[in-house]
Scaffold this motif. Structure first.
Motif, PDB file in Angstrom:
ATOM      1  N   VAL A 182      -1.170  -3.614   8.522  1.00 30.95           N
ATOM      2  CA  VAL A 182      -1.452  -3.614   7.082  1.00 30.95           C
ATOM      3  C   VAL A 182      -2.546  -2.609   6.756  1.00 30.95           C
ATOM      4  O   VAL A 182      -2.441  -1.828   5.801  1.00 30.95           O
ATOM      5  CB  VAL A 182      -1.852  -5.028   6.623  1.00 30.95           C
ATOM      6  CG1 VAL A 182      -2.467  -5.006   5.223  1.00 30.95           C
ATOM      7  CG2 VAL A 182      -0.648  -5.962   6.659  1.00 30.95           C
ATOM      8  N   ARG A 183      -3.589  -2.607   7.551  1.00 31.68           N
ATOM      9  CA  ARG A 183      -4.715  -1.690   7.329  1.00 31.68           C
ATOM     10  C   ARG A 183      -4.277  -0.230   7.442  1.00 31.68           C
ATOM     11  O   ARG A 183      -4.565   0.585   6.567  1.00 31.68           O
ATOM     12  CB  ARG A 183      -5.812  -1.981   8.357  1.00 31.68           C
ATOM     13  CG  ARG A 183      -7.067  -1.130   8.216  1.00 31.68           C
ATOM     14  CD  ARG A 183      -7.943  -1.296   9.441  1.00 31.68           C
ATOM     15  NE  ARG A 183      -7.351  -0.653  10.621  1.00 31.68           N
ATOM     16  CZ  ARG A 183      -7.748  -0.888  11.871  1.00 31.68           C
ATOM     17  NH1 ARG A 183      -8.720  -1.750  12.120  1.00 31.68           N
ATOM     18  NH2 ARG A 183      -7.178  -0.243  12.882  1.00 31.68           N
ATOM     19  N   ASP A 184      -3.564   0.090   8.509  1.00 28.37           N
ATOM     20  CA  ASP A 184      -3.274   1.488   8.808  1.00 28.37           C
ATOM     21  C   ASP A 184      -2.117   2.048   7.989  1.00 28.37           C
ATOM     22  O   ASP A 184      -2.058   3.259   7.738  1.00 28.37           O
ATOM     23  CB  ASP A 184      -2.984   1.657  10.295  1.00 28.37           C
ATOM     24  CG  ASP A 184      -4.211   1.388  11.159  1.00 28.37           C
ATOM     25  OD1 ASP A 184      -5.322   1.289  10.591  1.00 28.37           O
ATOM     26  OD2 ASP A 184      -4.055   1.268  12.388  1.00 28.37           O
ATOM     27  N   LYS A 185      -1.182   1.184   7.560  1.00 27.23           N
ATOM     28  CA  LYS A 185      -0.042   1.648   6.768  1.00 27.23           C
ATOM     29  C   LYS A 185      -0.286   1.552   5.263  1.00 27.23           C
ATOM     30  O   LYS A 185       0.626   1.801   4.472  1.00 27.23           O
ATOM     31  CB  LYS A 185       1.216   0.859   7.135  1.00 27.23           C
ATOM     32  CG  LYS A 185       1.734   1.134   8.534  1.00 27.23           C
ATOM     33  CD  LYS A 185       3.019   0.367   8.796  1.00 27.23           C
ATOM     34  CE  LYS A 185       3.590   0.667  10.169  1.00 27.23           C
ATOM     35  NZ  LYS A 185       4.831  -0.108  10.429  1.00 27.23           N
ATOM     36  N   LEU A 186      -1.493   1.155   4.887  1.00 26.00           N
ATOM     37  CA  LEU A 186      -1.865   1.037   3.471  1.00 26.00           C
ATOM     38  C   LEU A 186      -0.977   0.040   2.730  1.00 26.00           C
ATOM     39  O   LEU A 186      -0.567   0.268   1.578  1.00 26.00           O
ATOM     40  CB  LEU A 186      -1.838   2.399   2.779  1.00 26.00           C
ATOM     41  CG  LEU A 186      -2.804   3.454   3.325  1.00 26.00           C
ATOM     42  CD1 LEU A 186      -2.685   4.752   2.530  1.00 26.00           C
ATOM     43  CD2 LEU A 186      -4.241   2.960   3.286  1.00 26.00           C
ATOM     44  N   LEU A 187      -0.672  -1.100   3.378  1.00 24.07           N
ATOM     45  CA  LEU A 187       0.100  -2.149   2.732  1.00 24.07           C
ATOM     46  C   LEU A 187      -0.823  -3.014   1.884  1.00 24.07           C
ATOM     47  O   LEU A 187      -2.023  -3.144   2.150  1.00 24.07           O
ATOM     48  CB  LEU A 187       0.796  -3.011   3.781  1.00 24.07           C
ATOM     49  CG  LEU A 187       1.632  -2.287   4.837  1.00 24.07           C
ATOM     50  CD1 LEU A 187       2.333  -3.295   5.734  1.00 24.07           C
ATOM     51  CD2 LEU A 187       2.638  -1.342   4.192  1.00 24.07           C
ATOM     52  N   ASP A 188      -0.256  -3.642   0.857  1.00 22.95           N
ATOM     53  CA  ASP A 188      -1.039  -4.556   0.025  1.00 22.95           C
ATOM     54  C   ASP A 188      -1.511  -5.768   0.825  1.00 22.95           C
ATOM     55  O   ASP A 188      -0.856  -6.201   1.787  1.00 22.95           O
ATOM     56  CB  ASP A 188      -0.185  -5.051  -1.153  1.00 22.95           C
ATOM     57  CG  ASP A 188      -0.221  -4.100  -2.339  1.00 22.95           C
ATOM     58  OD1 ASP A 188      -1.292  -3.534  -2.605  1.00 22.95           O
ATOM     59  OD2 ASP A 188       0.823  -3.950  -3.001  1.00 22.95           O
ATOM     60  N   TYR A 189      -2.637  -6.337   0.407  1.00 26.68           N
ATOM     61  CA  TYR A 189      -3.161  -7.539   1.057  1.00 26.68           C
ATOM     62  C   TYR A 189      -4.122  -8.247   0.109  1.00 26.68           C
ATOM     63  O   TYR A 189      -4.500  -7.719  -0.942  1.00 26.68           O
ATOM     64  CB  TYR A 189      -3.882  -7.193   2.367  1.00 26.68           C
ATOM     65  CG  TYR A 189      -5.133  -6.348   2.199  1.00 26.68           C
ATOM     66  CD1 TYR A 189      -6.398  -6.935   2.111  1.00 26.68           C
ATOM     67  CD2 TYR A 189      -5.056  -4.952   2.144  1.00 26.68           C
ATOM     68  CE1 TYR A 189      -7.536  -6.154   1.958  1.00 26.68           C
ATOM     69  CE2 TYR A 189      -6.187  -4.176   1.998  1.00 26.68           C
ATOM     70  CZ  TYR A 189      -7.424  -4.779   1.908  1.00 26.68           C
ATOM     71  OH  TYR A 189      -8.563  -4.010   1.741  1.00 26.68           O
TER      72      TYR A 189
END
Length: 212
Positions: A182-189
């Motif tokens: 999530v952090r590295d692929k710029l996914l929402d969280y």
């Protein structure tokens, strides 16, 4: 580039189970902002190796709002009383100051569509959405403090900043490997902050505003 025209694993054609239409399968597997494990779960459902059970409609609602994040933006839904206290207590302190447990977390999200669509249990009458702009991507800048919310001990440790993907199209409980994804692929969280970390987070705040 991933080819989503058919459901292939190697050279073997998957015979659809009937739980998902081909259109649903192609759309969902083709969403580049699912985690790898979630995408594999959709494949397994289509092939009949797994099932959404009663959760298919909920997942379908979440696919369109599962997107790439704008790394410095967060959103929080709150009631008018909390909003009125921001000027004195800060964008996080307005809620944290008035709760008497050190382990109480307030939650914010990188996704405005998610915050608009889903209910905030901490703001039952919430009709104000605040956009916060930070000077960095918090999950990266504060990486040593960020842990998956369901990891053992996280919910009882106010020195940690909790991360989850609830209310997004996500299968299972977020784990350490997926948090890095999530952090590295710029996914929402979503990010949960206790009083102990209020200053650490607010020190990186550069602006806030109410969004319609």
């Amino acid at each position: 580039m991933q080819n989503n025209r058919n459901a292939f694993v190697g050279d073997n054609y998957i015979k659809p189970s009937g739980e998902l239409t081909k259109a649903e399968y192609v759309s969902w597997v083709g969403n580049p902002f699912l985690t790898d494990r979630t995408r594999q779960y959709v494949r397994d459902v289509y092939a009949g190796r797994a099932s959404f059970g009663n959760g298919k409609n909920n997942f379908a609602l979440r696919v369109p709002i599962t997107r790439k994040r704008t790394s410095t933006k967060f959103y929080r839904k709150m009631d008018q009383a909390e909003h009125n206290k921001i000027g004195v207590d800060g964008v996080l302190g307005a809620a944290l100051k008035y709760n008497n447990t050190l382990n109480y977390r307030i939650w914010m999200s990188t996704s405005l569509p998610m915050v608009r669509q889903f209910y905030n249990a901490n703001a039952p009458g919430g009709n104000v959405i605040v956009e916060m702009t930070f000077n960095a991507d918090l999950i990266q800048a504060l990486a040593l403090s960020c842990k998956p919310h369901q990891n053992p001990g996280v919910q009882s440790d106010p020195s940690l900043i909790a991360v989850h993907r609830e209310d997004f199209a996500h299968y299972g409980v977020l784990d350490d490997a997926e948090m890095i994804e999530v952090r590295d692929k710029l996914l929402d969280y979503n990010l949960g902050v206790c009083l102990e970390k209020q200053k650490t987070v607010e020190d990186r705040l550069t602006a806030w505003r109410v969004v319609v």
